[in-house]
Every structure is written in structure tokens, then in C-alpha cells.
Motif scaffolding. Structure first.
Motif, PDB file in Angstrom:
ATOM      1  N   ARG A  28      55.403  39.539  28.051  1.00 57.60           N
ATOM      2  CA  ARG A  28      56.365  38.464  28.261  1.00 57.60           C
ATOM      3  C   ARG A  28      56.653  37.780  26.916  1.00 57.60           C
ATOM      4  O   ARG A  28      55.859  37.903  25.976  1.00 57.60           O
TER       5      ARG A  28
ATOM      6  N   ARG B 101      63.947  39.146  26.975  1.00 60.62           N
ATOM      7  CA  ARG B 101      63.671  39.338  28.401  1.00 60.62           C
ATOM      8  C   ARG B 101      62.428  38.551  28.797  1.00 60.62           C
ATOM      9  O   ARG B 101      61.505  38.368  28.000  1.00 60.62           O
TER      10      ARG B 101
ATOM     11  N   LEU C  48      60.380  39.595  31.000  1.00 62.38           N
ATOM     12  CA  LEU C  48      59.366  40.594  31.348  1.00 62.38           C
ATOM     13  C   LEU C  48      59.821  41.949  30.832  1.00 62.38           C
ATOM     14  O   LEU C  48      61.012  42.263  30.866  1.00 62.38           O
TER      15      LEU C  48
ATOM     16  N   PRO D 115      60.752  45.806  30.597  1.00 66.63           N
ATOM     17  CA  PRO D 115      61.320  46.750  31.571  1.00 66.63           C
ATOM     18  C   PRO D 115      60.330  47.799  32.075  1.00 66.63           C
ATOM     19  O   PRO D 115      60.565  48.406  33.124  1.00 66.63           O
TER      20      PRO D 115
ATOM     21  N   HIS E 263      57.412  47.191  33.163  1.00 62.40           N
ATOM     22  CA  HIS E 263      56.524  46.583  34.148  1.00 62.40           C
ATOM     23  C   HIS E 263      56.989  46.947  35.559  1.00 62.40           C
ATOM     24  O   HIS E 263      58.189  47.007  35.832  1.00 62.40           O
TER      25      HIS E 263
ATOM     26  N   TYR F 128      59.458  44.487  37.113  1.00 61.21           N
ATOM     27  CA  TYR F 128      60.679  44.180  36.359  1.00 61.21           C
ATOM     28  C   TYR F 128      61.923  44.320  37.233  1.00 61.21           C
ATOM     29  O   TYR F 128      62.073  45.281  37.985  1.00 61.21           O
TER      30      TYR F 128
ATOM     31  N   GLY G  33      62.520  39.534  34.300  1.00 59.00           N
ATOM     32  CA  GLY G  33      63.315  40.407  33.455  1.00 59.00           C
ATOM     33  C   GLY G  33      64.580  39.788  32.922  1.00 59.00           C
ATOM     34  O   GLY G  33      65.200  40.323  31.996  1.00 59.00           O
TER      35      GLY G  33
END
Length: 648
Positions: free
Chosen positions: A502, A539, A541, A543, A545, A548, A566
Motif C-alpha cells: 500500500r 494506487r 493497493l 494490483p 493483491h 485488488y 486499488g
């Protein structure tokens, strides 16, 4: 041609012009907002939207829109545009728009045959009044103009419906009328600078449809009341000013008032001047106070966002008195070292783990501009000490220090950090425990306070706090850093670390004082650049993850559930840019400069001359949320200033 300009081909294309919005504020809580072609697509749109004291200062739409009709040789040409139930547009006045340009204020040019009419709108600064100037630029025969006001008189979050309770009567005032539909509301005065006839034709217009609300999953149909219309003749080259406000105007002076207000405005000929212009609209001046509106159209002030925004906005204000006035306004609500989430709320709540630490960060940035340690310590030294003591000996049971000297925050069913979205009353990302950016701010605050105290010779404070630097720094690394991962954990609770990638870890690099080594800073930034960076911000989060979500779509709850999973946030760019230049020095300038300059095209994509709250995580990164957000504008402005004035 102005930097922000739109031609007929763009304006008659509803797919283009309906999705580009206009926003202006009066710097006292009121605003006007609509689309490029004048068709309202949100319940939040209106030409005069004001906070009403009788209703707790909440914003209300009074004058929703104003339809113009050109009358020549008994032929009528309606310049207005409304969308009615089922997607029907009537009238279709957008077809007469020749161009719209954003110079000092937006100027719309209409052409109907041989008639050319221009329209300029502005809100009077610190007053609840809109002035609309019409100028008949060209006409080959006698011409009249008809103005038809559409009234709402309702809260911005609600919609009005035709009803028997509405007071549809009006009273005449000089060159106009006054009216109010419901008890508790102030009178709305509508007047013209020239002699005009008001013809009473009271009527409800049913089922006006708001496209954006339909798409967002909210109620979208409204009934608006029209009391009648104003009509007057115009000669070629002649201007008339229409005024709508909460107090009676002097019609004779309306043209002069319009000119005076114009002279206060700044132009938007460049990307930088557009940013500066946008920054000023968030200031809300009170009688002896000043505040920052978090975003338009639906936000009020939010303490954390005010503090994060203030350094970037200050660059546009270039007004130390205003900056201090805002800070002093918040200090009035200071309670045992903590600030309320919103100072204007009816009931004050204290659910922020970091707002007070952001306050110290603001003072730190302000010090860089003032460069006078004695003044800063005299003004804010006591507040800084109280904040540090508040975390050390917290009176709030859900925020305090653990045995290692790090800040923990944990409150059941409550989000205590900036990732504070809720669905059905439950936080989507609670982040309970030790959060990385809060502790980065904590370490930075201690170090800054000690350095400032050293400059002014406060030995007692230094003696009490100097041991914390080493212990907190070591605890931070022990808790958040992993050589195996090569970046910082986002949250640690007990022995459980959340290694989701993050953007919060970037703050630990960007702060002036960081517990990370240069190599660790470089690794953190490398991961953020690779997984989080876009040309619209960072972002929330990565991508890769499992949770996401790259698109902010669906119902209100569905959107709320993904905005920290995201979505891209522009405000984080200032910290990425600061961190990147910290690591790469002058060699990093071309890279970050390219990112910030890409926002130039963005200024014509959503709300003209503004930057929205967030973007989709997936390309092409469509703007979402509030159409103009203070910390978005501030973040880009701050980063642009860093680049322009970079010094190693």
C-alpha cells in the motif's frame, strides 16, 4: 485562445459536454456547479448552493438553473437544456453554444442565426449571491431575452417533489422579486440591472432526471418550481446583469459590482495558474475564522485532509496570515492534544489516530517557509508539546504508545486512519494496531520538535524527549521492516504483519526525518514505483493483491467497498515526488516532472480546472468521487512546486 477552451463540436456532443463540469465557490461555503452545456446531471448541481444557518449550516440548492430564451421577430430560441425521465432532452439549447472559454471566469457564447449572446457567471466573494452577465454581441433586429428560474429549496443530498406545502407566492422588489418556498429558508432575491417585466406563470416541472445520480445508484428524479420569467429588450453591445442572492441587491450597482468582482479573479492561462485558481475555492472564511472545505460538491471540512492539504494550498495562497488563521481556527477545538474529525460537526468525534501528527507536519512545512524558529515555537510550541504528550500519555483508550514507543490505534468498528470507508456501518479497511504512516509521522514529529527546541534553547523539552529518537527509530525498523520483503509492512497487530503493498509506506521515505537507511528508502520507493505508481497518483493497493479492485463501479456500497482496494489517489503524489527526489536527486527530475505535467490534460477531463478525489486503479484511470478535492489539488500543486524549485 485560453488554456481551457471548448468548441462547438465538443459542446453539442452530449457524451462529451455532460461529463465535464464547472465549479466555482464564494470562499464562504457557497458554490455554483453544473456541466459545460448547463444541463444539471447531479442533485448537487445548482447555480446558487448555500449553507443555511437555520439548518445547521448544511448546504442547500436554492436556484437550480436559469433558462434563457432569445426572442427575435416573434420567434423563440430556448438556450436551456434539461434531461427528463427516460433520457429525453428538452429544450436542446446546447446546439446554440458556439464555444466556452475559461479566462478569468467561464464565458459561454451562443449563436442563433445573426444573434450572438455571451454569458458570464460568478459568485460574489464571501456573499451568497450569483451574478450572471449577458451581453448581446451581435443582432440585426430588435431582440429580447427571457430568463426562467428553476427553484429547488432543498438539501444537497435530497431531491424536491411537487407538493401543496410549497409557498408559490412572491413579492415584488426593485427590478425583481423575492420568494421562499418553505419556512425556515431565507428569501431568495432575483433582480436585474435593467428594467424588466416579471410575468408570473407558476408551474412545476416534473421528473427532471439527473444522469450522474442514476448511474451512481441514487434517486435521480426531481420536480422543480418555476415562479414565472423575467423579460427585457437588449440592444447590440448592451449588457444586463441578473442577480440571485439572499439579500436585496441595488440593481443600479449590479454592473459595477460584477466588474469589481471580476478584478478580484485570477486568470487560468496556464496549468499552474489553473491550479492556483482551484486552490482558492476551498477556503471558507468565517467571521474570525478560516477553514478548508475537503471537496466539492458534498464534503465539508475534514480535519486530517485540511492539515494534509494546507502546505500545498499555501503555495497558492502565499498568505501566511491566512495559514495561521486556519491553524488557529483548529486549535480552538484542541482537546487534550487531539483534534476532532470535523470541527463543524454538530457533535464532535475524535476518531483519528494521526490528525494531530499531521498538524505538526504542517508546522514543519510552515517553518520551512518562515525560517524563524522563535516565532514558530512561540506560536505553536505549546501545541506541539501537548500533542506529543497526548500520544505518550493518551487519554483516548484507543490511541497510545505500546511498550516499544510506537503508536497503536484500535477501536472496534472504527477506521482511525485515512482509509476510512464504511459499508453498512463497518470499516472496509480497519487497519487496527500499529500502522506504518502513523508511526512514520510520529518519528518525524519527535525529531522535528527536538530540532526546533534546540534552535530556541528549550533544554527541558530536549532532556525529556531526546532518548525517544533512537528507541522509536529502532522499534520502527524492528516492527515494519523485512529484508525478505524489501519494503514496509502496512499494519502490525500483535505478531501479525500485513504485507499488503500500500502507499502508506511511502510517507516513511518522504518525511524529513526517517528511521530508514538510504538503501531501505530506495527499496521501498522501488516497490511503490513498480506496483502503485500511475500517472494520476498512487494506487491504494497493489494490483497483484487478491483483494485488488481496479474499477470503482456499482451501487454506493459496492463503490465504497473498493475505494481503498486499488483506487488511485493524487494527494499521495506529493510524498512520492518528495521521496523520489530525496533518493534520486536531480537525476529524478525528468521522471517526476513527466507525471505532474500529465495532469495538464486532466484539467479538461472532469471538472474543468480541477482534480477529482480519486481515479480508477485500472487504465485509463477515470476520475471518481468528488469532482474537486482539496488534497488532490494541494498534492499536485506541492509536487509541481518541488520540481520547479528543486535544490539539492
Amino acid at each position: 485562445m485560453h488554456y481551457l477552451h471548448f468548441d462547438k463540436e465538443q459542446l453539442v456532443n452530449l457524451e462529451y459536454s455532460l461529463y465535464r463540469e464547472i465549479l466555482r465557490s464564494n470562499r464562504a461555503g457557497s458554490y455554483l456547479s453544473t456541466t459545460l452545456n448547463g444541463c444539471n446531471t447531479r442533485k448537487y448541481h445548482g447555480l446558487l448552493v448555500c449553507p443555511i444557518k437555520n439548518f445547521g449550516g448544511e448546504k442547500h440548492v436554492l436556484l437550480s438553473s436559469l433558462d434563457e430564451t432569445i426572442i427575435q421577430n416573434e420567434a423563440e430560441f430556448n438556450l436551456g437544456i434539461h434531461r427528463f425521465k427516460g433520457g429525453t432532452y428538452e429544450p436542446k439549447g446546447h446546439k446554440y453554444i458556439k464555444n466556452v472559454e475559461f479566462g478569468i471566469i467561464p464565458k459561454i457564447t451562443y449563436r442563433v442565426g445573426g444573434v450572438v449572446l455571451t454569458k458570464e457567471r460568478l459568485l460574489v466573494e464571501k456573499e451568497e449571491q450569483i451574478l450572471i452577465k449577458y451581453t448581446l454581441e451581435e443582432a440585426k433586429s430588435p431582440t429580447s431575452l427571457r430568463l426562467k428560474p428553476f427553484l429547488a429549496f432543498r438539501n444537497i443530498h435530497q431531491l424536491s417533489k411537487a407538493n401543496m406545502s410549497a409557498n408559490t407566492k412572491y413579492k415584488k422588489v426593485e427590478k425583481g422579486i423575492k420568494t421562499k418556498l418553505y419556512e425556515g429558508f431565507p428569501e431568495l432575491y432575483m433582480q436585474t440591472s435593467n428594467d424588466s417585466d416579471f410575468i408570473a406563470v407558476p408551474d412545476w416541472y416534473y421528473d427532471i432526471e439527473y444522469l450522474k445520480e442514476l448511474q451512481r445508484g441514487y434517486d435521480f428524479l426531481e420536480d422543480l418550481f418555476v415562479p414565472g420569467y423575467f423579460e427585457f429588450s437588449l440592444k447590440k453591445g448592451e449588457s444586463v446583469v441578473f442577480s440571485a442572492g439572499l439579500s436585496e441587491a441595488n440593481p443600479v450597482s449590479l454592473k459595477q459590482k460584477f466588474t469589481r468582482e471580476m478584478k478580484k479573479r485570477r486568470g487560468k492561462e496556464t496549468f499552474t495558474s489553473a491550479l492556483e485558481n482551484a486552490a482558492h475555492q476551498f477556503v471558507m472564511h468565517g467571521k474570525n475564522t478560516a477553514d478548508i472545505i475537503a471537496g466539492f460538491p458534498w464534503y465539508d471540512s475534514i480535519t486530517r485532509q485540511t492539515f494534509v492539504s494546507l502546505p500545498g494550498l499555501y503555495l497558492a495562497f502565499n498568505d501566511s496570515t491566512l495559514c495561521e488563521k486556519i491553524l488557529d481556527s483548529y486549535l480552538k477545538y484542541f482537546n487534550d492534544g487531539f483534534f476532532p474529525d470535523q470541527i463543524n460537526a454538530t457533535k464532535l468525534t475524535y476518531n483519528s489516530a494521526d490528525a494531530s501528527l499531521w498538524f505538526i507536519w504542517v508546522i514543519q512545512q510552515y517553518f520551512k517557509k518562515k525560517n524563524n524558529p522563535d516565532d514558530i515555537w512561540n506560536l505553536y510550541g505549546d501545541a506541539i508539546k501537548r500533542i506529543l504528550e497526548a500520544y505518550k500519555n493518551s487519554t483516548l483508550e484507543y490511541v497510545g504508545l505500546n511498550k516499544d514507543g510506537l503508536v497503536y490505534a484500535n477501536k472496534k468498528d472504527t477506521a482511525l486512519t485515512w482509509m476510512d470507508s464504511y459499508v453498512q456501518g463497518n470499516p472496509v479497511v480497519q487497519r487496527a494496531g500499529l500502522t506504518v504512516e502513523v508511526n512514520a509521522l510520529w518519528f518525524n514529529a519527535i525529531c522535528f520538535a527536538l530540532d526546533l527546541a534546540d534552535m530556541v534553547g528549550d533544554e527541558e523539552f530536549i532532556s525529556e524527549w531526546k532518548h525517544m529518537v533512537k528507541s522509536v527509530g529502532q522499534s520502527f525498523l524492528k516492527t515494519f521492516w523485512s529484508e525478505g520483503h524489501g519494503y514496509l509492512a502496512d499494519v502490525v497487530k500483535g505478531k501479525q504483519a500485513d504485507w499488503s503493498v500500500r502507499p502508506n509506506m511511502v510517507l516513511a521515505v518522504a518525511m524529513d526525518y526517517s528511521p530508514l537507511s538510504k538503501e531501505q528508502q530506495k527499496q521501498v520507493l522501488s516497490v511503490a514505483k513498480r506496483k502503485l505508481l500511475t500517472n494520476r497518483g498512487l494506487r491504494s493497493l497493489s494490483p497483484d493483491h487478491l483483494r485488488y479492485k481496479g474499477l470503482i463501479t456499482g451501487s454506493p456500497d459496492e463503490r465504497e467497498s473498493v475505494i481503498h482496494m486499488g483506487a488511485v489517489y493524487p494527494w499521495l503524489l506529493q510524498f512520492f515526488v518528495e521521496a523520489y527526489l530525496k533518493i534520486h536527486k536531480r537525476g529524478g527530475l525528468p521522471f517526476v516532472k513527466q507525471i505532474i505535467e500529465s495532469f495538464e490534460e486532466e484539467m479538461t477531463e472532469h471538472c474543468i480546472g480541477n482534480i477529482p478525489e480519486m481515479y480508477d486503479g485500472n487504465p485509463p484511470h477515470v476520475g471518481k468521487g468528488a469532482i474537486s478535492q482539496a488534497w488532490s489539488i494541494a498534492g499536485v500543486s506541492y509536487a509541481a512546486n518541488l520540481i520547479q524549485n528543486y535544490k539539492e
